[in-house]
Each structure stands twice: as C-alpha cells, then as structure tokens.
Scaffold this motif. Sequence first.
Motif, PDB file in Angstrom:
ATOM      1  N   LEU A 107      36.718  34.207  38.782  1.00  0.00           N
ATOM      2  CA  LEU A 107      36.612  35.229  37.748  1.00  0.00           C
ATOM      3  C   LEU A 107      35.981  34.597  36.512  1.00  0.00           C
ATOM      4  N   GLU A 145      41.831  40.119  30.021  1.00  0.00           N
ATOM      5  CA  GLU A 145      41.338  40.753  31.234  1.00  0.00           C
ATOM      6  C   GLU A 145      41.519  39.843  32.448  1.00  0.00           C
ATOM      7  N   LEU A 146      41.327  38.546  32.262  1.00  0.00           N
ATOM      8  CA  LEU A 146      41.527  37.597  33.360  1.00  0.00           C
ATOM      9  C   LEU A 146      42.928  37.729  33.931  1.00  0.00           C
ATOM     10  N   GLN A 185      39.439  32.954  44.587  1.00  0.00           N
ATOM     11  CA  GLN A 185      38.436  33.832  44.010  1.00  0.00           C
ATOM     12  C   GLN A 185      38.045  33.297  42.647  1.00  0.00           C
ATOM     13  N   THR A 245      45.970  42.069  41.078  1.00  0.00           N
ATOM     14  CA  THR A 245      45.574  41.644  42.424  1.00  0.00           C
ATOM     15  C   THR A 245      46.738  41.056  43.205  1.00  0.00           C
ATOM     16  N   VAL A 294      42.961  31.130  41.708  1.00  0.00           N
ATOM     17  CA  VAL A 294      42.006  31.883  40.901  1.00  0.00           C
ATOM     18  C   VAL A 294      41.325  30.895  39.972  1.00  0.00           C
ATOM     19  N   CYS A 347      35.237  33.828  32.836  1.00  0.00           N
ATOM     20  CA  CYS A 347      36.053  33.963  31.629  1.00  0.00           C
ATOM     21  C   CYS A 347      35.675  32.896  30.613  1.00  0.00           C
ATOM     22  N   GLU A 379      31.615  30.202  41.466  1.00  0.00           N
ATOM     23  CA  GLU A 379      31.499  30.878  42.765  1.00  0.00           C
ATOM     24  C   GLU A 379      31.359  29.855  43.884  1.00  0.00           C
ATOM     25  N   GLN A 418      38.500  38.626  26.990  1.00  0.00           N
ATOM     26  CA  GLN A 418      38.226  38.088  28.325  1.00  0.00           C
ATOM     27  C   GLN A 418      39.454  37.407  28.915  1.00  0.00           C
ATOM     28  N   THR A 440      43.748  41.076  35.581  1.00  0.00           N
ATOM     29  CA  THR A 440      43.172  41.170  36.929  1.00  0.00           C
ATOM     30  C   THR A 440      44.008  40.394  37.938  1.00  0.00           C
ATOM     31  N   ALA A 486      38.701  30.150  36.957  1.00  0.00           N
ATOM     32  CA  ALA A 486      38.095  30.822  35.814  1.00  0.00           C
ATOM     33  C   ALA A 486      37.221  29.836  35.056  1.00  0.00           C
TER      34      ALA A 486
END
Length: 262
Positions: free
Chosen positions: A71, A83-84, A69, A91, A45, A73, A55, A80, A87, A47
Amino acid sequence: MTVADDAGRPVPPGPAGRVVVVTGGSTGIGRAAALAFAEAGMRVVLASRRAEQGEDAAAEIKEAGGEAQFLACDVTDPEQVRELFATVRSTYGAVHHAFNNAGVPGDGRLVDLTPEQFDATFAVNTRGLWLCMREELRTMAAQGFGSIVNNTSVHGLRTVFPGIGAYVTSKHAAIALTRIGALEHARDGVRVNAVAPGPIETEMLAASEAAVGGATTWRGLIPSGVIGTPRQVADVVLWLFSEASGYVNGQVVAVDGGFLAV
C-alpha cells in the motif's frame, strides 16, 4: 486467557496468521523484515513511498509462498497514514503488529542546515513515526492486544559522528516516542519497543560514505569489525513481536555488533 481483537476474533497465539504493517518496507531493513515476518507465517502489509520497489517486495513474498500486499503511503501525510491503517483494518479486521521502519538521513552540521532540511528529516523520522504510532496505538488499544517496534539507531543512544545533527536529534526523539507510547498503553495490552541498529548493509549506509566515511569508518568502531545485515535486525524485531519477549516493554534493543559496549 484467550486474547481477542475488537471484533471478538481470537488473536493467534503465535506469529502465524497475525497481521503486521511495515513502513519503509520497500528496501533495506524494512524489506528484510517483511520477508522474515512472512516466513514466520504473518500476513504482511508493506507501506512505502516507493511504489515500484514496494510492489516488487510484495511479489517476492508471494512467490515464496507468503501473504503480502503493498500500500503506497507517505508517512508525513496524516491522511495517507489514516487511510493506510483504515485499509488494513477493513481488509484483515486487526493490526496485531507494526514495524515503524520508515526513515531518512539528515546530513549536515547544525550551523549549516536550513530550517527546511531540518524539518524534512523530522517530518519522516519523528512526526511520521508519531502519526503511525497514533493510528497503531488507537487500533491496538481497542483490540486489547498489540506490539509495536520502532526502528531508531545507535545514534539515538550515543552521538557517534558530527555532521548528521538532524538525524541524530530525530532518533533521540524516536526513542522518546517509544518510551512514552509504552507507558501510556501498557495497561491496554500493547507493548512498544525499539531496535537501535548500528552499521547495517543498506543504501543509507552506502550513501553515508561521503559524509561520515560509511562502512569504512564503522569497521574501525565495531569490536568485530563486521557490518551487520538487514536480516539480523529483522530477527530481533520478530523476537520483540513474540511471546518470548512478553515482559519487554519500553526498551531499546541495540543491534550493533557490540558498538555500545565499547
């Protein structure tokens, strides 16, 4: 003994299948680390505040056959950060490893810095690191397993150049956070270590040319005269995640071409 996460799921014995969060994962050392972790079979992940580059980094990993993926942040924002990790837990069900790599420079002599400039450096390099560690440590302690590596700097171990006082001070603080995190959670099955890179081929090094001479100055300080690569740092982080370093805790590993030996 089989290690399980907080949901009772067994933790894979090696890196393959483990979940790792990389902050500042869109460029430089963070991006190289994310690629190295994916090559080892980890679920990555990334961030970062840089959405487009983040991306792109995730896409590069996927194109190479890895799992990743991105995310968005900002590590200076507690919500934030919360929330990171919420998530990631929802997941994947766990956070096995974290590489806290997000960082910013802090150029300027102490007498010339404004409070706003000083605070901006600490907001990312120190407070942001603590915010991430707080979520990581809570999650990993509940799992009974985890390993954190913080990206600090040789500037946190030795004052190298004048004119970057806020950066140097923030990196000393990052090392202190590493050590206290290790002490407070050693009995929870969580290890916290740090890497302290010397000069590495990154945007930050290139940007330091005007202020402190960048790579030109560093080549005269490193015994080999060679500037390091992001992948060389990433490989050390991967080792610190592995069972091969299972008795290493609260340590700062210099990745500096021998600079601190001089």
